[in-house]
Design a protein around this motif. Structure first.
Motif, short mmCIF file in Angstrom:
data_model
loop_
_atom_site.label_atom_id
_atom_site.label_comp_id
_atom_site.label_asym_id
_atom_site.label_seq_id
_atom_site.Cartn_x
_atom_site.Cartn_y
_atom_site.Cartn_z
N ILE A 97 23.76 75.46 83.84
CA ILE A 97 24.38 76.71 83.43
C ILE A 97 25.82 76.77 83.94
N GLY A 98 26.71 77.19 83.10
CA GLY A 98 28.08 77.42 83.53
C GLY A 98 29.04 76.32 83.13
N TYR A 99 30.16 76.30 83.81
CA TYR A 99 31.27 75.40 83.49
C TYR A 99 31.71 74.66 84.74
N ILE A 100 32.40 73.55 84.52
CA ILE A 100 33.03 72.82 85.62
C ILE A 100 34.47 72.50 85.22
N ILE A 101 35.28 72.32 86.22
CA ILE A 101 36.61 71.78 86.02
C ILE A 101 36.61 70.40 86.64
N VAL A 102 37.03 69.43 85.87
CA VAL A 102 37.11 68.05 86.36
C VAL A 102 38.58 67.67 86.41
N THR A 103 39.02 67.26 87.58
CA THR A 103 40.39 66.77 87.76
C THR A 103 40.31 65.27 87.90
N VAL A 104 41.07 64.57 87.06
CA VAL A 104 41.05 63.11 87.04
C VAL A 104 42.45 62.61 87.36
N ASN A 105 42.57 61.79 88.40
CA ASN A 105 43.85 61.20 88.78
C ASN A 105 43.83 59.71 88.46
N THR A 106 44.84 59.25 87.73
CA THR A 106 44.93 57.85 87.34
C THR A 106 46.31 57.29 87.67
N GLN A 107 46.40 55.98 87.70
CA GLN A 107 47.67 55.29 87.96
C GLN A 107 48.57 55.26 86.73
N THR A 108 47.94 55.27 85.56
CA THR A 108 48.71 55.18 84.32
C THR A 108 48.34 56.33 83.39
N LYS A 109 49.25 56.61 82.47
CA LYS A 109 48.95 57.61 81.45
C LYS A 109 48.12 56.89 80.39
N ASN A 110 46.84 57.11 80.41
CA ASN A 110 45.92 56.41 79.53
C ASN A 110 45.72 57.24 78.27
N SER A 111 46.57 57.01 77.28
CA SER A 111 46.52 57.78 76.03
C SER A 111 45.21 57.58 75.29
N GLU A 112 44.65 56.39 75.39
CA GLU A 112 43.37 56.11 74.72
C GLU A 112 42.27 56.99 75.32
N LEU A 113 42.26 57.14 76.64
CA LEU A 113 41.29 58.01 77.30
C LEU A 113 41.48 59.46 76.87
N VAL A 114 42.72 59.92 76.91
CA VAL A 114 43.02 61.31 76.53
C VAL A 114 42.59 61.57 75.09
N ASP A 115 42.93 60.65 74.18
CA ASP A 115 42.56 60.81 72.76
C ASP A 115 41.04 60.81 72.58
N THR A 116 40.36 59.94 73.31
CA THR A 116 38.89 59.88 73.21
C THR A 116 38.27 61.17 73.72
N LEU A 117 38.78 61.68 74.85
CA LEU A 117 38.25 62.94 75.39
C LEU A 117 38.47 64.09 74.41
N ARG A 118 39.67 64.18 73.88
CA ARG A 118 39.97 65.25 72.93
C ARG A 118 39.14 65.09 71.65
N GLY A 119 38.98 63.85 71.20
CA GLY A 119 38.16 63.58 70.02
C GLY A 119 36.69 63.94 70.24
N SER A 120 36.26 63.93 71.50
CA SER A 120 34.88 64.28 71.85
C SER A 120 34.72 65.77 72.10
N GLY A 121 35.80 66.54 71.91
CA GLY A 121 35.72 67.99 72.04
C GLY A 121 36.10 68.53 73.40
N PHE A 122 36.60 67.69 74.28
CA PHE A 122 37.03 68.16 75.60
C PHE A 122 38.49 68.60 75.53
N GLY A 123 38.80 69.72 76.15
CA GLY A 123 40.18 70.16 76.27
C GLY A 123 40.80 69.48 77.48
N VAL A 124 41.89 68.77 77.26
CA VAL A 124 42.53 68.01 78.34
C VAL A 124 43.96 68.50 78.51
N THR A 125 44.32 68.82 79.74
CA THR A 125 45.71 69.12 80.07
C THR A 125 46.19 67.99 80.97
N LEU A 126 47.33 67.41 80.61
CA LEU A 126 47.85 66.23 81.30
C LEU A 126 49.11 66.58 82.10
#
Length: 178
Positions: free
Chosen positions: A84-113
């Protein structure tokens, strides 16, 4: 023997209800928490009356305590399934992984970079708000693209506006039109 089994069964129902009621209270779902509280207290009083009626056997008290412990495990498993409820996930990476961001957004996740400065190099941070029942899916996607990512997740107490809230309102309007 029937009484002992009934005591165990009552505890296996009572304690998960207690766990869920507490979680509903924390998440401000008070009407459901109140209903569960009523049922919980009926079971509690009935179970105690069985334990303390008659000879008050040591076995009945031990089974009552064991049922409580096992009930905690069941309650936790039920709560994890309900997620029940929501979570906030903070992800720290060494590189700007556009493929990851696009995949997350394509899967319906809202991503702020965000881009920031680390001790030795720049860092990229993603903030993702999602329903708790999608946490495992989200973490699997991140792991696939960024196995060395530093990830923190936590539960927000409240939120207002943004991508997820707009989408939820849109879905509610769509579902109410049927």
């Amino acid at each position: 023997m029937k009484e002992i089994l009934l005591i165990l069964l009552l505890q296996l129902v009572y304690v998960p209800l207690f766990t869920l009621r507490t979680i509903f209270l924390v998440k401000n779902i008070t009407a459901l928490a109140a209903i569960l509280g009523i049922v919980e207290m009926l079971i509690y009083v009935f179970g105690l009356s069985l334990v303390f009626s008659g000879d008050q056997s040591f076995a009945a008290m031990v089974v009552y305590a064991l049922g409580f412990g096992i009930g905690i495990i069941f309650g936790t498993k039920i709560e994890k399934k309900l997620a029940i409820g929501y979570i906030i996930v903070t992800v720290n990476t060494q590189t700007k992984n556009s493929e990851l961001v696009d995949t997350l957004r394509g899967s319906g996740f809202g991503v702020t970079l965000y881009t920031g400065e680390g001790r030795d190099s720049s860092r990229h941070r993603m903030e993702i708000l999602t329903k708790r029942n999608r946490e495992e899916e989200l973490l699997a996607i991140i792991e696939k693209f960024e196995p060395k990512a530093f990830i923190i997740s936590y539960e927000p107490r409240q939120f207002k506006g943004g991508f997820l809230l707009e989408r939820m309102k849109k879905n509610a309007r769509k579902n109410s039109s049927f």
